[in-house]
Structure formats: structure tokens, C-alpha cells
Design an enzyme around this catalytic site. Structure first.
Site, PDB file in Angstrom:
ATOM      1  N   ARG A 147       0.861  -1.187   0.000  1.00  0.00           N
ATOM      2  CA  ARG A 147       0.000   0.000   0.000  1.00  0.00           C
ATOM      3  C   ARG A 147       0.893   1.231   0.000  1.00  0.00           C
ATOM      4  NH1 ARG A 147      -3.885   2.367   4.806  1.00  0.00           N
ATOM      5  NH2 ARG A 147      -1.932   3.439   5.293  1.00  0.00           N
ATOM      6  N   TYR A 159      -2.945  11.561   5.397  1.00  0.00           N
ATOM      7  CA  TYR A 159      -3.274  10.265   5.965  1.00  0.00           C
ATOM      8  C   TYR A 159      -2.294   9.199   5.465  1.00  0.00           C
ATOM      9  CZ  TYR A 159      -5.172   5.697   6.614  1.00  0.00           C
ATOM     10  OH  TYR A 159      -5.279   4.369   6.949  1.00  0.00           O
ATOM     11  N   ASP A 210      -5.222   3.786  -0.093  1.00  0.00           N
ATOM     12  CA  ASP A 210      -6.336   4.036   0.826  1.00  0.00           C
ATOM     13  C   ASP A 210      -6.723   5.509   0.773  1.00  0.00           C
ATOM     14  OD1 ASP A 210      -8.171   4.122   2.861  1.00  0.00           O
ATOM     15  OD2 ASP A 210      -6.809   3.443   4.436  1.00  0.00           O
ATOM     16  N   HIS A 212      -9.383   6.649   2.519  1.00  0.00           N
ATOM     17  CA  HIS A 212      -9.829   6.887   3.887  1.00  0.00           C
ATOM     18  C   HIS A 212     -11.076   7.773   3.962  1.00  0.00           C
ATOM     19  CE1 HIS A 212      -8.744   6.701   8.299  1.00  0.00           C
ATOM     20  NE2 HIS A 212      -8.431   5.501   7.839  1.00  0.00           N
ATOM     21  N   GLU A 236      -9.108   1.719  -1.820  1.00  0.00           N
ATOM     22  CA  GLU A 236      -9.780   1.407  -0.555  1.00  0.00           C
ATOM     23  C   GLU A 236     -10.539   2.610   0.012  1.00  0.00           C
ATOM     24  OE1 GLU A 236      -8.339   0.480   4.017  1.00  0.00           O
ATOM     25  OE2 GLU A 236      -7.025  -0.053   2.339  1.00  0.00           O
ATOM     26  N   GLU A 262     -13.720  -1.806   6.635  1.00  0.00           N
ATOM     27  CA  GLU A 262     -13.025  -1.951   7.912  1.00  0.00           C
ATOM     28  C   GLU A 262     -13.818  -1.376   9.077  1.00  0.00           C
ATOM     29  OE1 GLU A 262      -9.781   1.511   8.566  1.00  0.00           O
ATOM     30  OE2 GLU A 262      -9.423   0.306   6.788  1.00  0.00           O
ATOM     31  N   ARG A 283     -13.618  -5.805   3.579  1.00  0.00           N
ATOM     32  CA  ARG A 283     -12.474  -5.675   4.481  1.00  0.00           C
ATOM     33  C   ARG A 283     -12.844  -5.851   5.958  1.00  0.00           C
ATOM     34  NH1 ARG A 283      -9.497  -1.726   5.165  1.00  0.00           N
ATOM     35  NH2 ARG A 283      -7.664  -3.049   5.323  1.00  0.00           N
ATOM     36  N   GLU A 339      -4.203  -7.337   5.162  1.00  0.00           N
ATOM     37  CA  GLU A 339      -3.367  -6.214   5.570  1.00  0.00           C
ATOM     38  C   GLU A 339      -2.436  -6.659   6.694  1.00  0.00           C
ATOM     39  OE1 GLU A 339      -3.920  -1.526   6.877  1.00  0.00           O
ATOM     40  OE2 GLU A 339      -5.581  -2.924   7.155  1.00  0.00           O
ATOM     41  N   TRP A 402     -11.804  11.942   8.688  1.00  0.00           N
ATOM     42  CA  TRP A 402     -10.393  11.611   8.829  1.00  0.00           C
ATOM     43  C   TRP A 402     -10.128  10.242   8.233  1.00  0.00           C
ATOM     44  CZ3 TRP A 402      -7.600   7.708  11.165  1.00  0.00           C
ATOM     45  CH2 TRP A 402      -6.215   7.871  11.080  1.00  0.00           C
TER      46      TRP A 402
END
Length: 402
Positions: A147, A159, A210, A212, A236, A262, A283, A339, A402
Site C-alpha cells: 500500500r 493520511y 487508501d 480513507h 480502498e 473496515e 475488508r 493487511e 479523517w
């Protein structure tokens, strides 16, 4: 066999972890992870005040019945606190069952479907050049999937750019840190990062990224399309995951594979995403999805629609979750990737485990149960410290994801 006691162990060997330990009248014990990053003590209270009293006297072998008791019996279902607590119980009970049977967890689930579990590491840098170098270091370590996250020109922080070379721990002691975000600067930069990575390392390494939850659906669609020439393994969390319908729009505009989940904690959070084939990887992980018992149902449902697993594995999940996840990964037929954010040496010492990394994959051992224990005496030397994840604001001060 009966459950005679259970206790919650909270420690902070570099970051906070919440561990449930279940004891039986035959001396067999099992542990489960209940860590909820930034809200750890909420799960501690849920376990100590509402769950543990209901476990005493129960047969630890009745895993399904216990899961249904804790889920249906609470009336107030789902949510990260409830499902993290249920996951801790479920993981500990599977650990006990494996120890009683003298079998590793993967064999209880049906045996191995693969010899090793493909994992991806986290390469990051303050700028493009540093990130390109970081990806190279992971390739040298034997990783086949990486990643890539980078600092963004014009933003003080970004991030995924962490403080360690082989791990990324965003939580900080004290009150939440505030970061500043600008979507346009990010979107202008990210394609150039992956262009540079493919120029440096060719088509071989699997590359992941990612977002996020930072983008709107049409912004995410545009980013996915812009990244198509660089053949990402996945993009992601492109948009806030609460809105499953957003992925219909993203899917219409890009063939870049999509991963999400996630922060999901039940099959209902992902039902439409899976059934409408709007994502490629789900995920959800052991600790957030109510344990192995529920995660199996999610994976079986996903398999019907060609969706593969890609379990979250950040440092806010203890080695207990990683061990359980790797047994699950080794078994699950529709596995995608795992991950793997490495823990600190202090954490690994508190949680001795039998899994190991080799040639781009993690491998579980043959220890009965999930193969992870906790050194309680050592854990006691690392007391809890209140810590929070950062928050993000736009440049005009508006709160953002975030």
C-alpha cells in the site's frame, strides 16, 4: 466443561489493547481481542458490566449459541462496541475449542485452502520520492503487495504517512490532533505517485491505495478512472462507507477494483454492496465483525457474488486478532489479501505468537487454538494511556472525514 471466570486485560505496549481472557473449570483458557481504537474503555465496560456475568457457568463449546445469546439477547444490536465485545468472546471460545481438540483453529474451520496468506505492507513517505523509495524497501523485504501513501504538496500532513518505517500508528496520547485536508490538492497529486511507482518498479508489484473516506462519489469515480492505467490491486474506502449506494456511481465510471468495510460490523452493513457486486473486496475483520462465527457468514455470502476478503490489519488490532484472522484467511475459499501492519517489539513481546512472515506471505503454525497468548505480567508494565485518532478539517475549518 464450564466457564468459571473471565477478565479484561488493558495494556499499552506502544498503543492500547483490550484483551478478554476466559477461564474454565478444566484449566483451559482462551483469549480474544476487544480493542476499539480511541474508545477502548467503552468496550471494557460493556464486557465487565454486561457480558462477563452472562458467561459464567456456560459451556464454552456452545460457540454458536453464545454468539446468538449475546447478539439477539441484547435487543440493542450491532454497533462497534457491541460487536467488538462479542468478537472477543467468540475468538476466545474458538481458542478454547482448538486447545481442547488439540487442533489449530484453521483445522477446526475445515483445513487450509492455501499454503500462505498473501499480505500487503504500508509504504509511506513525506513526498513522492520518499514513497517511491519506501515501496522499494518493501519489495526488498519480499513483499509482493504494498500500500502506497504519500505526503501531498501543499498539505502539512497526509493520511497514512506514519512515524515508523514498518508500521503506522496514527493514534496519539492526549486529545485528538487536528489535520488539514484539501481534496483538490490530493486528486491532482495521487495519479503522479502511481505513475512514478510503475515507472520505477514495473507491472510486477501489487499496489494498493487508501483514500480513507475522503471523497464524494463523483470524486472517487474520477480518481478510480485516473488510476486505471496503473493497475491497482484496489482502491480502498473511496467514500464514507455508511452510504452503500454511493458505490453504484463509482462502479459506473471505473474498473479500478474497490475495497471497503473496515468500519463495518455486521453483514447488513455490506449486504447491498456485495449482492449488487459494487465492490471487489470486503475488508471486515474478526474483531469488528463479531468474531469468526459472523465473519464466516459474511465471507460465504460474498463468495456467492465473486467478492473476496481483504481483512483490515492495522496496529490497532492486537496480535490476537491477527492470529485469528490468519487462521481464517488460511481457510476461507474466497480469500483476497490480508493487511499486515507490523506491531512494535513491545507489543510482540506482550503477545507471543506462532505466525511468521516469509516470501510475501504470513504463515500460521500448528499450535492448538489461534496460536497467540498474552504475557499478563509483562502487560501489567504497560498501563493504559488515553489516546485518540486524529480529526480532519478542510482549509476553511469545516470538519471532514479523517
Amino acid at each position: 466443561m464450564k466457564i468459571t471466570a473471565a477478565k479484561v486485560i488493558v495494556c499499552s505496549p506502544g498503543r492500547n489493547f483490550v484483551t478478554l481472557k476466559i477461564l474454565t473449570d478444566q484449566g483451559v483458557t482462551g483469549i480474544g481481542d476487544a480493542t476499539l481504537n480511541g474508545r477502548e474503555l467503552a468496550v471494557v465496560a460493556y464486557l465487565e458490566e454486561h457480558v462477563i456475568p452472562c458467561l459464567i457457568g456456560r459451556d464454552p463449546a456452545r460457540i454458536e449459541d453464545t454468539w446468538q445469546f449475546l447478539y439477539r439477547g441484547a435487543y440493542w444490536r450491532r454497533g462497534p462496541v457491541t460487536m467488538s465485545a462479542i468478537a472477543a468472546v467468540d475468538t476466545a471460545l474458538w481458542d478454547i475449542k482448538g486447545k481442547v481438540a488439540g487442533m489449530p483453529l484453521v483445522d477446526l474451520l475445515g483445513g487450509r485452502s492455501r499454503d500462505g496468506v498473501l499480505v500487503y505492507g504500508h509504504a509511506n513517505g513525506a513526498d513522492l520520492a520518499q514513497t517511491v523509495d519506501a515501496v522499494g524497501r518493501y519489495i526488498e523485504l519480499g513483499y509482493k503487495a504494498i500500500r502506497a501513501q504519500s505526503g501531498v504538496p501543499g498539505l502539512a500532513e497526509a493520511y497514512g504517512v506514519g512515524r515508523g518505517k514498518l508500521f503506522y500508528e496514527p493514534a496519539g496520547v492526549g486529545l485528538p490532533a487536528e489535520t488539514v485536508w484539501d481534496t483538490r490538492k490530493y486528486l491532482n497529486f495521487v495519479p503522479s505517485l502511481f505513475e512514478a511507482l510503475r515507472a520505477a518498479y514495473g507491472p510486477g508489484p501489487h499496489l494498493l491505495h487508501d483514500v480513507h473516506h475522503r471523497l464524494t462519489p463523483i470524486e472517487a469515480a474520477g480518481l478510480g478512472k485516473a488510476l486505471e492505467p496503473y493497475s491497482l490491486f484496489w482502491l480502498e474506502d473511496a467514500t464514507p462507507a455508511e452510504n452503500q449506494e454511493a458505490f453504484r456511481l463509482i462502479r459506473q465510471h471505473t474498473t479500478t477494483p474497490l475495497a471497503v468495510g473496515e468500519i463495518f460490523n455486521s453483514i447488513w452493513d455490506a449486504k447491498d454492496l456485495i449482492a449488487e457486486q459494487l465492490i471487489d473486496y470486503i475488508r471486515m475483520t474478526v474483531v469488528r465483525a463479531g468474531g469468526i462465527t459472523h465473519l464466516r457468514r459474511v465471507a460465504d455470502f460474498a463468495a456467492l457474488y465473486g467478492v473476496r476478503t481483504g481483512s483490515h490489519g492495522a496496529t490497532d488490532l492486537s496480535p490476537v486478532t491477527m492470529g485469528a484472522a490468519l487462521h481464517f484467511d488460511s481457510w476461507v475459499p474466497n480469500f483476497g489479501i490480508q493487511e499486515y501492519m507490523r506491531h512494535s517489539e513491545e507489543t510482540d513481546a506482550v503477545f507471543p505468537h506462532d505466525y511468521h512472515f516469509e516470501d510475501g506471505a504470513l504463515h500460521v503454525g500448528d499450535t492448538p487454538g489461534h496460536g497467540v497468548e498474552i504475557d499478563e505480567a509483562l502487560a501489567a508494565k504497560y498501563p493504559y494511556q488515553r489516546a485518540y485518532l486524529p480529526v480532519a478539517r478542510l482549509e476553511d475549518g469545516t470538519m471532514w472525514n479523517w
